[in-house]
Design a protein around this motif. Structure first.
Motif, mmCIF file in Angstrom:
data_model
loop_
_atom_site.group_PDB
_atom_site.id
_atom_site.type_symbol
_atom_site.label_atom_id
_atom_site.label_comp_id
_atom_site.label_asym_id
_atom_site.label_seq_id
_atom_site.Cartn_x
_atom_site.Cartn_y
_atom_site.Cartn_z
ATOM 1 N N GLU A 113 58.721 21.391 46.129
ATOM 2 C CA GLU A 113 58.565 22.742 46.655
ATOM 3 C C GLU A 113 57.566 23.523 45.817
ATOM 4 O O GLU A 113 57.314 23.210 44.640
ATOM 5 C CB GLU A 113 59.908 23.466 46.664
ATOM 6 C CG GLU A 113 60.941 22.841 47.603
ATOM 7 C CD GLU A 113 62.264 23.584 47.575
ATOM 8 O OE1 GLU A 113 62.531 24.268 46.561
ATOM 9 O OE2 GLU A 113 63.022 23.490 48.550
ATOM 10 N N SER A 114 57.009 24.569 46.430
ATOM 11 C CA SER A 114 56.048 25.437 45.750
ATOM 12 C C SER A 114 56.163 26.833 46.351
ATOM 13 O O SER A 114 56.745 27.017 47.440
ATOM 14 C CB SER A 114 54.625 24.882 45.930
ATOM 15 O OG SER A 114 53.669 25.799 45.445
ATOM 16 N N LEU A 115 55.611 27.821 45.654
ATOM 17 C CA LEU A 115 55.598 29.174 46.199
ATOM 18 C C LEU A 115 54.820 29.208 47.508
ATOM 19 O O LEU A 115 55.082 30.048 48.382
ATOM 20 C CB LEU A 115 54.986 30.150 45.188
ATOM 21 C CG LEU A 115 55.842 30.436 43.944
ATOM 22 C CD1 LEU A 115 55.103 31.367 42.995
ATOM 23 C CD2 LEU A 115 57.184 31.044 44.339
ATOM 24 N N SER A 116 53.886 28.280 47.628
ATOM 25 C CA SER A 116 53.145 28.128 48.879
ATOM 26 C C SER A 116 53.658 26.868 49.563
ATOM 27 O O SER A 116 53.273 25.756 49.194
ATOM 28 C CB SER A 116 51.641 28.007 48.613
ATOM 29 O OG SER A 116 50.951 27.708 49.817
ATOM 30 N N PRO A 117 54.554 26.992 50.550
ATOM 31 C CA PRO A 117 55.141 25.822 51.198
ATOM 32 C C PRO A 117 54.100 24.850 51.743
ATOM 33 O O PRO A 117 54.283 23.638 51.691
ATOM 34 C CB PRO A 117 55.978 26.431 52.335
ATOM 35 C CG PRO A 117 56.285 27.818 51.870
ATOM 36 C CD PRO A 117 55.077 28.247 51.103
ATOM 37 N N GLU A 118 52.992 25.386 52.271
ATOM 38 C CA GLU A 118 51.963 24.510 52.830
ATOM 39 C C GLU A 118 51.338 23.614 51.764
ATOM 40 O O GLU A 118 50.981 22.455 52.038
ATOM 41 C CB GLU A 118 50.868 25.346 53.505
ATOM 42 C CG GLU A 118 51.311 26.124 54.730
ATOM 43 C CD GLU A 118 52.090 27.380 54.383
ATOM 44 O OE1 GLU A 118 52.115 27.757 53.184
ATOM 45 O OE2 GLU A 118 52.686 27.983 55.298
ATOM 46 N N ARG B 24 58.206 22.619 41.955
ATOM 47 C CA ARG B 24 59.637 22.499 41.722
ATOM 48 C C ARG B 24 60.106 21.240 42.451
ATOM 49 O O ARG B 24 59.871 21.102 43.657
ATOM 50 C CB ARG B 24 60.391 23.738 42.222
ATOM 51 C CG ARG B 24 60.028 25.011 41.499
ATOM 52 C CD ARG B 24 60.947 26.160 41.922
ATOM 53 N NE ARG B 24 60.876 26.390 43.361
ATOM 54 C CZ ARG B 24 59.940 27.126 43.952
ATOM 55 N NH1 ARG B 24 58.980 27.684 43.219
ATOM 56 N NH2 ARG B 24 59.958 27.290 45.261
ATOM 57 N N VAL B 25 60.765 20.360 41.719
ATOM 58 C CA VAL B 25 61.134 19.060 42.274
ATOM 59 C C VAL B 25 62.652 18.889 42.217
ATOM 60 O O VAL B 25 63.284 19.199 41.202
ATOM 61 C CB VAL B 25 60.447 17.913 41.503
ATOM 62 C CG1 VAL B 25 60.838 16.558 42.096
ATOM 63 C CG2 VAL B 25 58.931 18.080 41.533
ATOM 64 N N ASP B 26 63.217 18.408 43.311
ATOM 65 C CA ASP B 26 64.649 18.113 43.369
ATOM 66 C C ASP B 26 64.827 16.643 43.730
ATOM 67 O O ASP B 26 64.262 16.168 44.731
ATOM 68 C CB ASP B 26 65.338 18.987 44.423
ATOM 69 C CG ASP B 26 66.831 18.690 44.530
ATOM 70 O OD1 ASP B 26 67.573 19.066 43.613
ATOM 71 O OD2 ASP B 26 67.242 18.064 45.528
ATOM 72 N N VAL B 27 65.592 15.925 42.908
ATOM 73 C CA VAL B 27 65.851 14.499 43.136
ATOM 74 C C VAL B 27 67.350 14.297 43.248
ATOM 75 O O VAL B 27 68.106 14.680 42.350
ATOM 76 C CB VAL B 27 65.282 13.623 42.000
ATOM 77 C CG1 VAL B 27 65.622 12.159 42.256
ATOM 78 C CG2 VAL B 27 63.781 13.807 41.884
ATOM 79 N N ARG B 28 67.791 13.686 44.341
ATOM 80 C CA ARG B 28 69.207 13.406 44.527
ATOM 81 C C ARG B 28 69.405 11.942 44.904
ATOM 82 O O ARG B 28 68.651 11.391 45.706
ATOM 83 C CB ARG B 28 69.799 14.275 45.648
ATOM 84 C CG ARG B 28 69.825 15.755 45.349
ATOM 85 C CD ARG B 28 70.806 16.093 44.241
ATOM 86 N NE ARG B 28 72.151 15.703 44.558
ATOM 87 C CZ ARG B 28 73.037 16.482 45.161
ATOM 88 N NH1 ARG B 28 72.689 17.699 45.552
ATOM 89 N NH2 ARG B 28 74.267 16.058 45.391
ATOM 90 N N LEU B 29 70.411 11.324 44.316
ATOM 91 C CA LEU B 29 70.816 9.973 44.699
ATOM 92 C C LEU B 29 71.731 10.094 45.908
ATOM 93 O O LEU B 29 72.764 10.755 45.836
ATOM 94 C CB LEU B 29 71.535 9.289 43.538
ATOM 95 C CG LEU B 29 72.113 7.898 43.812
ATOM 96 C CD1 LEU B 29 71.012 6.908 44.153
ATOM 97 C CD2 LEU B 29 72.902 7.404 42.601
#
Length: 253
Positions: free
Chosen positions: A55-60, A130-135
């Motif tokens: 994710e980023s402040l600019s979704p695109e 911003r990075v989210d990692v889920r198993l």
């Protein structure tokens, strides 16, 4: 002869009963169960399926680094998430859009988040990644003397051994609580341990929290083993008593 029948019946019931100390969980929890909880994160293993969201402040700007534009805040079915997830190869790698092949070796999900985020920022891809990692395919197999044996999938980051046994409907009254067998595979190495659920000491060990792909086996206790042998059911008991009575009658004629 009547007294002999009573003795045989009494011996059967005594042989098939479990004592209170064999059945109750965590009998010394007041002395061994108090302490700081050491939350543990499992390292990523081959065949794990990861959901990775950038994710980023600019979704695109973040779209090219996500596998599917459907990722985001929309609720999604877990099976669909697995199909769209990143499968860790036997070489401990994943392949992400734009970034290419990345190593997951010896990394937890949190460490992989930091690794990808730093790579995006240092490589000039994003300034505020911003990075989210889920198993999303963590599973535990529970077999033996439990009410619902099977393989269970879970998404919690930290699940205790007792919570896992709860998924299997708890141990039956015939389960051996003092010798729970657990096997764990980490980085190609298999570990085997035995856990005593009647004591709270295991709550301070590395096996308090389960890890993905753990195998838990609940063996039958001594009364169950004995009853499944020579004296297995009511019919067998009746046969044994009948045989004893017949022999007694013959001898007393």
């Amino acid at each position: 002869m009547k007294h002999l029948l009573l003795v045989v019946t009494a011996l059967f019931f005594l042989n098939s009963c479990a004592s209170k100390k064999e059945v109750l969980y965590l009998q010394d929890i007041d002395t061994h169960g108090v302490g700081t909880i050491d939350y543990q994160s499992a390292t990523i293993q081959p065949n794990d399926i990861l959901k990775i969201t950038v994710e980023s402040l600019s979704p695109e700007a973040a779209l090219p680094y996500n596998r599917s534009v459907a990722q985001g805040n929309m609720p999604r079915d877990l099976e669909l998430m697995r199909l769209d997830g990143y499968v860790v190869s036997l070489n401990n790698t994943i392949s992400m859009p734009v970034l290419g092949e990345l190593s997951t070796r010896n990394k937890t999900t949190r460490e992989l988040e930091e690794f990808i985020s730093n790579k995006l920022i240092s490589g000039g891809h994003l300034t505020d990644a911003r990075v989210d990692v889920r198993l999303i395919n963590a599973k535990v197999t529970i077999l033996g003397e439990v009410n619902k044996p099977g393989t269970f999938t879970y998404t919690e980051q930290n699940m205790t051994l007792l919570q896992a046994l709860g998924l299997a409907g708890d141990l039956t009254i015939n389960g051996e609580r003092k010798d729970i067998l657990m096997t764990r595979e980490v980085d190609g190495v298999r570990k085997v341990t035995h856990i005593d659920l009647t004591s709270a000491e295991f709550m301070n060990s590395e096996y308090y929290f389960i890890k993905p792909n753990d195998l838990i086996v609940v063996n039958p206790n001594n009364p169950k083993v004995k009853s499944s042998g020579f004296i297995g059911n009511v019919g067998t008991v009746a046969t044994v008593i009948s045989l004893v009575l017949s022999i007694t009658i013959l001898l007393t004629r």
